[in-house]
Design a protein around this motif. Structure first.
Motif, PDB file in Angstrom:
ATOM      1  N   GLU A 420       0.857  -1.179   0.000  1.00 29.16           N
ATOM      2  CA  GLU A 420       0.000   0.000   0.000  1.00 29.16           C
ATOM      3  C   GLU A 420       0.893   1.227   0.000  1.00 29.16           C
ATOM      4  N   PRO A 421       0.767   2.113  -0.994  1.00 33.59           N
ATOM      5  CA  PRO A 421       1.675   3.263  -1.122  1.00 33.59           C
ATOM      6  C   PRO A 421       1.805   4.058   0.166  1.00 33.59           C
ATOM      7  N   SER A 422       3.028   4.419   0.492  1.00 36.84           N
ATOM      8  CA  SER A 422       3.322   5.189   1.699  1.00 36.84           C
ATOM      9  C   SER A 422       4.590   5.983   1.452  1.00 36.84           C
ATOM     10  N   ALA A 423       4.929   6.866   2.380  1.00 33.20           N
ATOM     11  CA  ALA A 423       6.151   7.655   2.238  1.00 33.20           C
ATOM     12  C   ALA A 423       7.371   6.736   2.221  1.00 33.20           C
ATOM     13  N   VAL A 424       8.323   7.055   1.366  1.00 32.45           N
ATOM     14  CA  VAL A 424       9.565   6.278   1.294  1.00 32.45           C
ATOM     15  C   VAL A 424      10.270   6.329   2.646  1.00 32.45           C
ATOM     16  N   ASN A 425      10.744   5.182   3.112  1.00 27.69           N
ATOM     17  CA  ASN A 425      11.456   5.132   4.388  1.00 27.69           C
ATOM     18  C   ASN A 425      12.460   3.985   4.360  1.00 27.69           C
ATOM     19  N   VAL A 426      13.744   4.338   4.307  1.00 32.33           N
ATOM     20  CA  VAL A 426      14.795   3.319   4.341  1.00 32.33           C
ATOM     21  C   VAL A 426      15.501   3.298   5.697  1.00 32.33           C
ATOM     22  N   ALA A 427      14.964   4.067   6.654  1.00 32.34           N
ATOM     23  CA  ALA A 427      15.600   4.138   7.973  1.00 32.34           C
ATOM     24  C   ALA A 427      15.627   2.789   8.664  1.00 32.34           C
ATOM     25  N   ARG A 428      14.554   2.026   8.514  1.00 34.61           N
ATOM     26  CA  ARG A 428      14.521   0.709   9.164  1.00 34.61           C
ATOM     27  C   ARG A 428      15.505  -0.248   8.491  1.00 34.61           C
ATOM     28  N   LYS A 429      15.687  -0.096   7.173  1.00 34.37           N
ATOM     29  CA  LYS A 429      16.720  -0.894   6.502  1.00 34.37           C
ATOM     30  C   LYS A 429      18.086  -0.598   7.099  1.00 34.37           C
ATOM     31  N   LEU A 430      18.351   0.689   7.342  1.00 32.86           N
ATOM     32  CA  LEU A 430      19.625   1.062   7.951  1.00 32.86           C
ATOM     33  C   LEU A 430      19.753   0.457   9.341  1.00 32.86           C
ATOM     34  N   ALA A 431      18.670   0.526  10.119  1.00 35.24           N
ATOM     35  CA  ALA A 431      18.697  -0.034  11.470  1.00 35.24           C
ATOM     36  C   ALA A 431      19.015  -1.521  11.446  1.00 35.24           C
ATOM     37  N   GLU A 432      18.386  -2.238  10.521  1.00 35.61           N
ATOM     38  CA  GLU A 432      18.613  -3.679  10.421  1.00 35.61           C
ATOM     39  C   GLU A 432      20.035  -3.982   9.983  1.00 35.61           C
ATOM     40  N   THR A 433      20.553  -3.199   9.030  1.00 38.20           N
ATOM     41  CA  THR A 433      21.933  -3.393   8.574  1.00 38.20           C
ATOM     42  C   THR A 433      22.908  -3.158   9.716  1.00 38.20           C
ATOM     43  N   MET A 434      22.653  -2.119  10.524  1.00 43.82           N
ATOM     44  CA  MET A 434      23.538  -1.822  11.650  1.00 43.82           C
ATOM     45  C   MET A 434      23.477  -2.904  12.720  1.00 43.82           C
ATOM     46  N   LYS A 435      22.324  -3.543  12.871  1.00 42.45           N
ATOM     47  CA  LYS A 435      22.226  -4.635  13.842  1.00 42.45           C
ATOM     48  C   LYS A 435      23.033  -5.849  13.372  1.00 42.45           C
ATOM     49  N   ARG A 436      23.020  -6.091  12.069  1.00 40.99           N
ATOM     50  CA  ARG A 436      23.783  -7.232  11.537  1.00 40.99           C
ATOM     51  C   ARG A 436      25.270  -6.905  11.433  1.00 40.99           C
ATOM     52  N   ASN A 437      25.582  -5.659  11.112  1.00 42.81           N
ATOM     53  CA  ASN A 437      26.975  -5.224  10.989  1.00 42.81           C
ATOM     54  C   ASN A 437      27.279  -4.292  12.157  1.00 42.81           C
ATOM     55  N   THR A 438      27.764  -4.859  13.241  1.00 46.10           N
ATOM     56  CA  THR A 438      27.928  -4.101  14.484  1.00 46.10           C
ATOM     57  C   THR A 438      29.146  -3.182  14.459  1.00 46.10           C
ATOM     58  N   GLU A 439      29.923  -3.205  13.361  1.00 43.15           N
ATOM     59  CA  GLU A 439      31.085  -2.318  13.239  1.00 43.15           C
ATOM     60  C   GLU A 439      30.769  -1.065  12.424  1.00 43.15           C
ATOM     61  N   MET A 440      29.623  -1.040  11.755  1.00 41.80           N
ATOM     62  CA  MET A 440      29.315   0.090  10.880  1.00 41.80           C
ATOM     63  C   MET A 440      28.870   1.296  11.699  1.00 41.80           C
ATOM     64  N   LYS A 441      29.490   2.455  11.393  1.00 42.41           N
ATOM     65  CA  LYS A 441      29.143   3.700  12.062  1.00 42.41           C
ATOM     66  C   LYS A 441      28.585   4.683  11.040  1.00 42.41           C
ATOM     67  N   VAL A 442      27.880   5.693  11.546  1.00 41.14           N
ATOM     68  CA  VAL A 442      27.197   6.641  10.667  1.00 41.14           C
ATOM     69  C   VAL A 442      27.475   8.063  11.128  1.00 41.14           C
ATOM     70  N   PHE A 443      27.809   8.917  10.163  1.00 40.48           N
ATOM     71  CA  PHE A 443      27.945  10.342  10.441  1.00 40.48           C
ATOM     72  C   PHE A 443      26.884  11.087   9.648  1.00 40.48           C
ATOM     73  N   VAL A 444      26.111  11.937  10.325  1.00 48.04           N
ATOM     74  CA  VAL A 444      25.010  12.672   9.699  1.00 48.04           C
ATOM     75  C   VAL A 444      25.307  14.162   9.758  1.00 48.04           C
ATOM     76  N   ALA A 445      25.399  14.807   8.589  1.00 48.39           N
ATOM     77  CA  ALA A 445      25.685  16.242   8.501  1.00 48.39           C
ATOM     78  C   ALA A 445      24.421  16.973   8.068  1.00 48.39           C
ATOM     79  N   SER A 446      24.015  17.992   8.841  1.00 50.68           N
ATOM     80  CA  SER A 446      22.785  18.732   8.544  1.00 50.68           C
ATOM     81  C   SER A 446      23.031  20.229   8.597  1.00 50.68           C
ATOM     82  N   GLY A 447      22.427  20.953   7.651  1.00 49.62           N
ATOM     83  CA  GLY A 447      22.516  22.407   7.635  1.00 49.62           C
ATOM     84  C   GLY A 447      21.281  23.023   8.271  1.00 49.62           C
TER      85      GLY A 447
END
Length: 503
Positions: A420-447
């Protein structure tokens, strides 16, 4: 009758030749020329070290299940020479967003060996050529190799042979093609044991999260060491300003406050960060429950909210009441400086455009934060490619391809599977990837002045979706979407990314 046959017979003899020629022409149109590659050698000082590096600008063919080329991916790789142990040398893959944007912005604005300098304070259009190209003395080549990628339909990348754009112009299709390119590059350059990073901007952050997830699949699991997300867009509910999207009214408000503060429409006498903390507190604790109450609010409550929204946004209280306490971003762009007949930028609220139609509801000339600098980036990249990298191609480099967005397939699940169409959201994909890859870190830059991917949306997104916050670092900058166009923030972002890669 015999006479007629004599006339027809030569034509019948020629028909097989005609069909053969037609078939040859059809096959020629599907033929794939040899992939082009341009290799040059250079030297630069980064991180206080003299780095000798090789620039490889080339086409890489992606093949289908029949081992036939279907797409050509253009990339420019900068790799340090003289490295004895490549397992210790990181490699960072870089792309912009759109979808439909080439990597020109991060290439010529932030990470590349040469940069184009545009007006740092967003006070004037960069106009026509010539433009100012400089050596990137704050680059990262002492820390990591760099590979700039242009997805299919951007830059010099395109479909070839029997390839179809539909195979690449979609959320999942795009991620699969970039993941495939990365695996090929890593294999061809013997870099499987090298630390690996992705740096993406805007939709490029959507792509980065999707690619990180795609790299876990396909029988060749490739774990990443980190993601650099510049002006993140993981959950589109927080970056899509449309009627009835309550999330966006909340996520955009602090950025409106920042922009109004910058243009001296409100918050004067207060430090920006302190004013934004007020805006955050109001958004979470007052504005959010009020929006959910909707018409159940009393007239007194509506008046109090309108006064407070006027305090943060600099807009007229009556206009806010007429807007039902809900301010769409394109309207804010036009209303903030209405008394001067100017519209503020969307990518960067510091920019201002002098509109022909002073009373249009929304900006009609486009985004001044885009059209005031895009020609400088386009011209500079083309000059740099020809002059420094000695690139000669038989078709133009497409910096922005609007037709891609019109045809883009946002469906996140395969055909035949319910969705069912909804807003695009890949945040949960990132969360799952980070749970499987416990060494991956993320830097978020915002203006702070980013009015398309607001900084508060980054905070909202990363406080939800199951993301491991202890491995996420946030960076804030007093500029907009492309914060590196502002010289002080270019320097700060360079330092922050250097620290992220070093640690």
């Amino acid at each position: 009758m015999i006479t007629q046959l004599k006339k027809v017979f030569p034509i019948l003899l020629l028909l097989p030749l005609f069909f053969l020629k037609a078939q040859e022409k059809k096959e020629d149109s599907l033929s794939v020329p040899e992939a082009k590659s341009f290799v040059t050698k250079h030297e630069i000082i980064n991180g206080g070290k003299t780095i000798r590096y090789m620039a490889t600008a080339s086409e890489t063919y992606l093949k289908n299940e029949k081992d036939k080329p279907v797409a050509s991916i253009w990339s420019v790789a900068y790799t340090q020479e003289g490295i004895s142990d490549l397992t210790k040398r990181p490699v960072t893959f870089i792309f912009n967003g759109g979808p439909g944007s080439a990597s020109v912005w991060l290439h010529m604005g932030m990470f590349g060996p040469q940069l184009v300098k545009v007006n740092s304070d967003a006070l004037k259009d960069d106009g026509a050529a010539p433009y100012n190209l400089i050596t990137n003395k704050n680059g990262l080549l002492d820390l990591t190799d760099l590979v700039f990628i242009d997805p299919v339909g951007t830059g010099y990348s395109r479909v070839v042979g029997k390839g179809k754009v539909e195979q690449f112009w979609g959320l999942n299709e795009d991620a699969a093609s970039i993941a495939k390119f990365m695996r090929q590059w890593i294999t061809e350059n013997n870099r499987w044991l090298s630390p690996k990073y992705i740096a993406g901007e805007s939709f490029g952050t959507t792509r980065a999260a999707a690619v990180a997830n795609a790299l876990e699949k396909g029988g060749q699991n490739m774990a990443l060491n980190g993601l650099i997300l510049i002006s993140q867009a993981l959950d589109y509910a927080g970056s899509t300003s449309v009627h009835d999207n309550i999330t966006s009214y909340l996520t955009y408000l602090p950025s409106m406050a920042a922009t109004a503060w910058y243009h001296k429409k409100t918050g004067q006498g207060k430090e920006l960060k302190a004013f934004l903390n007020e805006a955050r507190d109001f958004t979470y604790n007052v504005y959010s429950p009020a929006l959910y109450k909707g018409s159940l609010l009393s007239d007194n409550e509506k008046n109090e909210l309108a006064e407070k929204l006027s305090y943060f946004t600099g807009l007229n209280k009556d206009y806010i009441l007429k807007s039902d306490l809900r301010i769409l971003m394109p309207r804010f762009q036009k209303q903030l400086l209405l008394d001067r007949g100017l519209a503020v930028g969307r990518l960067d609220g510091r920019f201002m455009g002098d509109e022909v139609d002073k009373v249009s509801e929304t900006p009609h000339l486009g985004d001044p934060a885009d059209y005031q600098i895009s020609s400088a980036y386009t011209a500079s990249l083309n000059h740099y490619f020809a002059d420094k990298l000695k690139i000669k191609m038989d078709h133009p480099y497409i910096t922005s391809n609007d037709s891609i967005g019109n045809k883009w397939r946002w469906r996140p699940v395969p055909d035949g599977k319910f969705w069912e169409p909804s807003a695009v959201n890949v945040a949960r994909k990132l969360a799952e990837t980070m749970k499987r890859n416990t060494e991956m870190k993320v830097f978020v830059a915002s203006g702070y002045y980013d009015l398309i991917c607001p900084f508060f949306d980054a905070e909202y997104t990363f406080s939800r979706n199951g993301i491991s916050r202890e491995r996420v670092k946030m960076g804030y900058y007093e500029a907009g979407h492309m914060m590196y166009t502002h010289e002080p923030d270019f320097l700060k972002l360079s330092i922050d990314i250097r620290e992220f890669l070093s640690n």
